[in-house]
Write an enzyme that holds these catalytic residues in place. Sequence first.
Site, PDB file in Angstrom:
ATOM      1  N   ARG A  27      45.450 -48.795  55.817  1.00 45.56           N
ATOM      2  CA  ARG A  27      46.776 -48.610  56.398  1.00 45.56           C
ATOM      3  C   ARG A  27      46.861 -49.307  57.755  1.00 45.56           C
ATOM      4  NH1 ARG A  27      46.032 -44.858  52.744  1.00 45.56           N
ATOM      5  NH2 ARG A  27      47.773 -43.673  51.844  1.00 45.56           N
ATOM      6  N   SER A 172      51.338 -36.211  46.038  1.00 47.11           N
ATOM      7  CA  SER A 172      50.227 -36.688  46.888  1.00 47.11           C
ATOM      8  C   SER A 172      50.593 -36.606  48.365  1.00 47.11           C
ATOM      9  CB  SER A 172      49.851 -38.122  46.513  1.00 47.11           C
ATOM     10  OG  SER A 172      49.388 -38.194  45.205  1.00 47.11           O
ATOM     11  N   ASP A 291      40.571 -38.012  43.969  1.00 44.55           N
ATOM     12  CA  ASP A 291      39.333 -38.796  44.056  1.00 44.55           C
ATOM     13  C   ASP A 291      38.082 -37.915  44.081  1.00 44.55           C
ATOM     14  OD1 ASP A 291      40.559 -41.244  43.957  1.00 44.55           O
ATOM     15  OD2 ASP A 291      40.608 -41.548  46.114  1.00 44.55           O
ATOM     16  N   LYS A 318      43.316 -45.624  37.620  1.00 47.28           N
ATOM     17  CA  LYS A 318      42.395 -46.033  38.692  1.00 47.28           C
ATOM     18  C   LYS A 318      41.560 -47.224  38.212  1.00 47.28           C
ATOM     19  CE  LYS A 318      43.285 -42.694  41.776  1.00 47.28           C
ATOM     20  NZ  LYS A 318      43.593 -42.902  43.199  1.00 47.28           N
TER      21      LYS A 318
END
Length: 408
Positions: A27, A172, A291, A318
């Site tokens: 990011r 999420s 994850d 994924k």
Amino acid sequence: MKVQLSTIHKNLEGSWQVTGSKSEANRLLILQALFPKITIENISNSDDSKVLKKALTSSKELIDIHHAGTAMRFSTAYFAAQEGREVILTGSQRMQERPIKILVDALKSLGADIEYQKQEGYPPLLIKGKKITNNKVNLAANISSQYISALMLTAPSLPNGLEITLEGKVTSTPYILMTLSLLTDLGVEASFQNNIISIKPFQLSQEKVFTVESDWSSASYFYSLAALSDSAKIKISSYKQQSLQGDSSLVQLYQKLGVKTTFLENTIELEKDTSVALPEIYKANLASSPDLAQTIAVTCLGLGIGCELTGLHTLKIKETDRLVALQNEISKFGAQIEITNDSLKLHAHHNLKENVSVATYNDHRMAMAFAPLALKTMLQIEDAGVVSKSFPDFWEAMSFYKIKVEEI
């Protein structure tokens, strides 16, 4: 490279420095490309971050981001808003099978010029960068947060900013909040209320330094080691109690699996807590931290308990279909496991088969999730070098904590 794993002994102690968070670093790399006065410290040494950094600094027309899904999504939005820049964005064969239509449709609705080069809805993409002035877009709320974050990260560089309306229930949230927090730390006026993300246009007038926290998903493998050990006093750094990362939920998730976490200055200490009575069936909804699913499932396998994990709908797109991969590889140890599109159910199994060869499917998390199981049975990991995607010194860390790693 194929490795054989066995244990030297099961009493683990010592300190390890974990690389910076891939999620935070990627990011920040987008923000740094948009606002060059940003400096990033403790940046991730993962393949994904290296690939993204190279893509953002490249002057070439063809940009290959290999297996890096985050890099594909973030750079699609980034290049779409680079006026006058034309790129073909491509990746590995698996990347060309991973959908990106939702993000491309959103960018096109804002005025972006993007064309598919092969199959509709999938990379590679021909992106002709434009000045994007439209500033309202709607997205389904239950999609991968990476699509949403890709738009959020580019938003402050757009002349009119951006308003993203999420339709339905958001799945999420931690990753959206991580992006929002980094934007506000930078000085961007941004908010997330009533399913509407609002980001104002921004210019950075002075130098800004960001220090990346270490990766919590990488910490999960140390939690698994502690849970499967006879005794453990494992210190890993650099971590903070008020983390931006959704995977910091490890602290609570592994408490039920007999791992106690103590926060010290920039460090966490993991201890095996033998006073904890393990559940017969461990249950968790991992919608906010998918994850962790592979690590937790393998930990439960090693502990001889069942588990029911839900909220896993994003795992099918994924690096591989992680639910099918888990079912295939866990079954090799003799255990029974059932999967749906968004859940898995592992039945308790006590006599693990030895010398199982675990396939990794080009997926770093498959290799790392199964490695701590060496504390319970000898096993082999195929294509062990795949760990470099997120944790290049993973095998050194395993060796440090008494897992014998032999190339075969």
